[in-house]
Design a protein around this motif. Structure first.
Motif, mmCIF file in Angstrom:
data_model
loop_
_atom_site.group_PDB
_atom_site.id
_atom_site.type_symbol
_atom_site.label_atom_id
_atom_site.label_comp_id
_atom_site.label_asym_id
_atom_site.label_seq_id
_atom_site.Cartn_x
_atom_site.Cartn_y
_atom_site.Cartn_z
ATOM 1 N N GLY A 1 82.827 -56.141 61.715
ATOM 2 C CA GLY A 1 83.359 -55.038 60.921
ATOM 3 C C GLY A 1 83.932 -55.511 59.598
ATOM 4 N N LEU A 2 84.628 -56.649 59.630
ATOM 5 C CA LEU A 2 85.190 -57.198 58.394
ATOM 6 C C LEU A 2 84.086 -57.608 57.423
ATOM 7 N N LEU A 3 83.034 -58.231 57.934
ATOM 8 C CA LEU A 3 81.939 -58.652 57.063
ATOM 9 C C LEU A 3 81.273 -57.450 56.399
ATOM 10 N N GLY A 4 81.226 -56.332 57.116
ATOM 11 C CA GLY A 4 80.636 -55.130 56.544
ATOM 12 C C GLY A 4 81.500 -54.497 55.473
ATOM 13 N N ARG A 5 82.822 -54.741 55.551
ATOM 14 C CA ARG A 5 83.736 -54.123 54.596
ATOM 15 C C ARG A 5 84.109 -55.030 53.428
ATOM 16 N N LEU A 6 83.985 -56.351 53.612
ATOM 17 C CA LEU A 6 84.396 -57.274 52.564
ATOM 18 C C LEU A 6 83.536 -57.109 51.318
ATOM 19 N N LYS A 7 84.187 -56.995 50.195
ATOM 20 C CA LYS A 7 83.458 -56.872 48.933
ATOM 21 C C LYS A 7 84.022 -57.817 47.873
ATOM 22 N N PRO A 8 84.309 -59.077 48.236
ATOM 23 C CA PRO A 8 84.804 -59.980 47.200
ATOM 24 C C PRO A 8 83.655 -60.404 46.287
ATOM 25 N N PRO A 9 83.964 -60.801 45.052
ATOM 26 C CA PRO A 9 82.903 -61.310 44.173
ATOM 27 C C PRO A 9 82.351 -62.621 44.727
ATOM 28 N N ILE A 10 81.063 -62.629 45.092
ATOM 29 C CA ILE A 10 80.440 -63.789 45.701
ATOM 30 C C ILE A 10 79.495 -64.437 44.698
ATOM 31 N N PRO A 11 79.611 -65.756 44.483
ATOM 32 C CA PRO A 11 78.703 -66.419 43.537
ATOM 33 C C PRO A 11 77.238 -66.226 43.936
ATOM 34 N N THR A 12 76.366 -66.231 42.959
ATOM 35 C CA THR A 12 74.940 -66.070 43.214
ATOM 36 C C THR A 12 74.433 -67.175 44.142
ATOM 37 N N GLY A 13 73.667 -66.785 45.139
ATOM 38 C CA GLY A 13 73.117 -67.752 46.081
ATOM 39 C C GLY A 13 74.039 -68.111 47.220
ATOM 40 N N TRP A 14 75.207 -67.461 47.324
ATOM 41 C CA TRP A 14 76.151 -67.730 48.411
ATOM 42 C C TRP A 14 76.036 -66.636 49.468
ATOM 43 N N GLN A 15 76.267 -67.034 50.734
ATOM 44 C CA GLN A 15 76.278 -66.097 51.850
ATOM 45 C C GLN A 15 77.492 -66.393 52.727
ATOM 46 N N ILE A 16 78.251 -65.359 53.067
ATOM 47 C CA ILE A 16 79.363 -65.528 54.004
ATOM 48 C C ILE A 16 78.794 -65.569 55.426
ATOM 49 N N VAL B 1 80.759 -70.454 54.418
ATOM 50 C CA VAL B 1 79.758 -69.914 53.518
ATOM 51 C C VAL B 1 78.586 -70.888 53.428
ATOM 52 N N ARG B 2 77.410 -70.336 53.129
ATOM 53 C CA ARG B 2 76.247 -71.162 52.825
ATOM 54 C C ARG B 2 75.903 -70.962 51.361
ATOM 55 N N THR B 3 75.693 -72.055 50.654
ATOM 56 C CA THR B 3 75.414 -71.984 49.225
ATOM 57 C C THR B 3 74.028 -72.549 48.944
ATOM 58 N N ALA B 4 73.445 -72.103 47.836
ATOM 59 C CA ALA B 4 72.105 -72.553 47.478
ATOM 60 C C ALA B 4 72.108 -73.993 46.987
#
Length: 216
Positions: free
Chosen positions: A157-172, A182-185
């Motif tokens: 539920g938190l992952l669905g609601r979180l809207k922080p600015p995420i750098p391009t190519g990053w995944q929570i 996080v996974r980064t490119a």
């Protein structure tokens, strides 16, 4: 030596693969060591997806006592923190939310879920041994090891609601009360810790935004 259990949990949460030691069924009395991916459930317990055809799984059918060893990647393996977990590794059902959590960390494992010989196993820790650096080693008791749990459904539920600015190519990948993965490119998998620690579920969005801003 008395070591901080949070340090031990931080080591574990930086790792996705472990050396898995089981008791050999073919050669009684001898340990059998293999390599296995894992993720953590909402209580911080390791979850493994294993094939019943694998040698380590056949060993577990005879004796569920097992050990995992993880080490934080680095240029000098001998200088890196490492952790050994001892306990019972047993098969059991998992929720859909936990299955989804595992697949965020190991997306390639989705291909195995349709095979009838793969099952999830959970390690119930009995003792934990942390080597934090030169002359810094000690045991962590189960009562101290337990972190504040975050149910997998609450995390989803938190992952669905979180809207922080995420750098391009990053995944929570995942959240817990002590940090986020996080996974980064360009930098691979990262563990980010909270500053400050969220007091309740409503604080996660600000904590995530702060952690991402500090690492940017």
């Amino acid at each position: 030596m008395k070591l901080d259990p949070r340090e031990a949990r931080h080591v574990l949460r930086q790792c996705d693969f472990a050396a898995l030691a089981t008791h050999s069924a073919k050669m009684p009395g001898y340990p059998f060591v293999s390599h296995a991916p894992f993720a953590l459930d909402g209580a911080g317990q390791p979850i493994l997806l294993l094939s019943r055809l694998a040698e380590h799984t056949r060993n577990l059918a005879e004796d569920p006592r097992a050990s995992l060893m993880v080490s934080v990647p680095g240029p000098d393996p001998q200088a890196q923190p490492r952790l050994t977990l001892m306990g019972d590794l047993m098969a059991g059902p998992v929720s859909l939310a936990l299955q989804d959590r595992y697949l965020r960390y190991h997306p390639d494992a989705a291909a195995y879920l349709g095979f009838g010989d793969f099952r999830f196993y959970r390690l119930t820790c009995k003792r934990v041994r942390l080597v934090g650096g030169f002359a810094r080693a000690g045991w962590v008791e189960p009562a101290e090891w337990q972190a504040r749990p975050l149910a997998e459904g609450e995390e989803a539920g938190l992952l669905g609601r979180l809207k922080p600015p995420i750098p391009t190519g990053w995944q929570i990948l995942g959240l817990d009360w002590e940090g986020m993965d996080v996974r980064t490119a360009d930098r691979g998998r990262l563990r980010l810790t909270w500053q400050p620690v969220p007091g309740n579920l409503d604080d996660f969005s600000d904590a995530a935004a702060g952690a991402l801003a500090q690492d940017d």
